[in-house]
Scaffold this motif. Sequence first.
Motif, PDB file in Angstrom:
ATOM      1  N   ALA A  29      -1.795   9.072  -3.842  1.00  0.00           N
ATOM      2  CA  ALA A  29      -0.642   9.394  -4.037  1.00  0.00           C
ATOM      3  C   ALA A  29      -0.235  10.534  -4.959  1.00  0.00           C
ATOM      4  O   ALA A  29      -1.120  10.721  -6.003  1.00  0.00           O
ATOM      5  N   ILE A  83       7.810   6.379  -2.867  1.00  0.00           N
ATOM      6  CA  ILE A  83       7.218   5.351  -3.876  1.00  0.00           C
ATOM      7  C   ILE A  83       8.304   5.067  -5.128  1.00  0.00           C
ATOM      8  O   ILE A  83       8.450   4.061  -5.490  1.00  0.00           O
ATOM      9  N   CYS A 129       0.201   5.262   2.317  1.00  0.00           N
ATOM     10  CA  CYS A 129      -0.903   4.548   3.161  1.00  0.00           C
ATOM     11  C   CYS A 129      -1.465   5.827   4.186  1.00  0.00           C
ATOM     12  O   CYS A 129      -2.540   5.487   4.707  1.00  0.00           O
ATOM     13  N   SER A 170      -5.995   2.115  -7.864  1.00  0.00           N
ATOM     14  CA  SER A 170      -5.084   3.397  -7.385  1.00  0.00           C
ATOM     15  C   SER A 170      -6.095   4.456  -7.617  1.00  0.00           C
ATOM     16  O   SER A 170      -6.840   4.817  -8.596  1.00  0.00           O
ATOM     17  N   THR A 218       1.951   8.339  -8.191  1.00  0.00           N
ATOM     18  CA  THR A 218       1.037   7.576  -8.756  1.00  0.00           C
ATOM     19  C   THR A 218       1.683   6.657 -10.189  1.00  0.00           C
ATOM     20  O   THR A 218       1.498   5.361 -10.081  1.00  0.00           O
ATOM     21  N   ASP A 275       0.947  -1.366  -0.073  1.00  0.00           N
ATOM     22  CA  ASP A 275      -0.067  -0.055   0.025  1.00  0.00           C
ATOM     23  C   ASP A 275       0.809   1.456  -0.001  1.00  0.00           C
ATOM     24  O   ASP A 275       1.528   1.482   1.022  1.00  0.00           O
ATOM     25  N   PHE A 276       0.915   1.782  -1.229  1.00  0.00           N
ATOM     26  CA  PHE A 276       1.841   3.109  -1.359  1.00  0.00           C
ATOM     27  C   PHE A 276       1.109   4.308  -0.760  1.00  0.00           C
ATOM     28  O   PHE A 276       0.183   4.486  -1.183  1.00  0.00           O
ATOM     29  N   THR A 318      -2.771   2.247  -4.035  1.00  0.00           N
ATOM     30  CA  THR A 318      -1.882   3.455  -3.940  1.00  0.00           C
ATOM     31  C   THR A 318      -3.161   4.558  -4.040  1.00  0.00           C
ATOM     32  O   THR A 318      -4.009   4.657  -5.100  1.00  0.00           O
ATOM     33  N   ALA A 359       4.333   4.167  -8.857  1.00  0.00           N
ATOM     34  CA  ALA A 359       3.462   2.725  -8.371  1.00  0.00           C
ATOM     35  C   ALA A 359       3.078   1.958  -9.347  1.00  0.00           C
ATOM     36  O   ALA A 359       3.115   0.892  -9.458  1.00  0.00           O
TER      37      ALA A 359
END
Length: 382
Positions: free
Chosen positions: A256, A240, A185, A278, A261, A182-183, A253, A264
Amino acid sequence: MDQLQTLFKTIFSGEDLIRMVFSSKRKKSIEYSKVIIRPVKIGGDLKYQVEYNFDKKVTHNNMSSEEAATESERLLKEEFKQINIFTRAEDIQVLASKPAKPRITTGPATKGMPSLDHNRTKKYIIPDGVPCDFLIRLGVMDSKGKVVDRHYSKFRQINRYLEIVEDVFPHLPKDKTLKIIDFGCGKAYLTFALYHYLKVVKNRNVEIIGLDLKKDVIDFCNKIAADLGYSELRFLMGDIADYTDDNADMVVTLHACDTATDYALINSVKWNTKVILSVPCCQHELFSQIKDEIHQPMLKHGILKDRLTEYLTDGLRGLKLEAAGYDVAMIEFTSLEHTARNIMIKAVKTGVPGSPKALKAQEQYEKLRDFYHVKPTIEKLK
């Protein structure tokens, strides 16, 4: 206003109200065009949801009966000239060009209006009224499992997220420990929800990593995970774009910012990730790049240019993912009352690069990119 005070007190002291609509603004400067009040059941308690309809958004506020009566009186006195009230027993119209002299008329109840039970009953994956450890620890629920009023929008968002996860769950590997990253988070409401769903509800072995740049957030989340005994959930501090690993079955994601994004998504494709969820945010990269004579009369307006480049950015990302063998859908993640950044890119690996579908997506990507004279970061996805 004594007559109206009596009316509002009667309306909000019972359970006959279906809907109340305020319209006909007193001044053009009033920001919202209309206000709708309807009863809602929250944790078994009767509340009144006040919906303010602005030009570009809708906001909500849940009130007690006393608060709703007070707000109704204020709205009619200061902002609107008309109310249409629909109840189970009758319809009521209030016309008040002069607030001190309202004209109240009644008529038969409109047939076919939705009842409170019909309109508000919804089954959630995590139900209201049933204690859930991480929601209690994060303050969304009290110790008895009742959702705290001010966090009900977060509760709905969590369940909407889990509905999306449930939809893609069949595409995840079935014979191994699921690795999920989970980028960005943040405070990890949704990361904890994902762990709960996969580990507790679906009884799957998981390894979930939450990544964020803020040390205090990472420390906070790791402590909660430890307190709850979530041993397969850990949080790391990192960027990321710089994150290196060799695999992930699912990448998330959410919000982000800008090109984060893209990095990721690029990493996800490199790892042959099966599912990508995303929600992009703060997309500025193409704002300074876009050039097109046909659209220039529109692009001279900054707000329109910003909206167009946001959609263009997501459209190009979607095509690049399709070219990499993903089945892509753009869906609403959560309603606009919660955040304006509500488009989710849902991508599931179902094909391979080089297939006719993938080659067509790449061709469409290149045409769209060249038409607007842009070179987005997602271009690095090979």
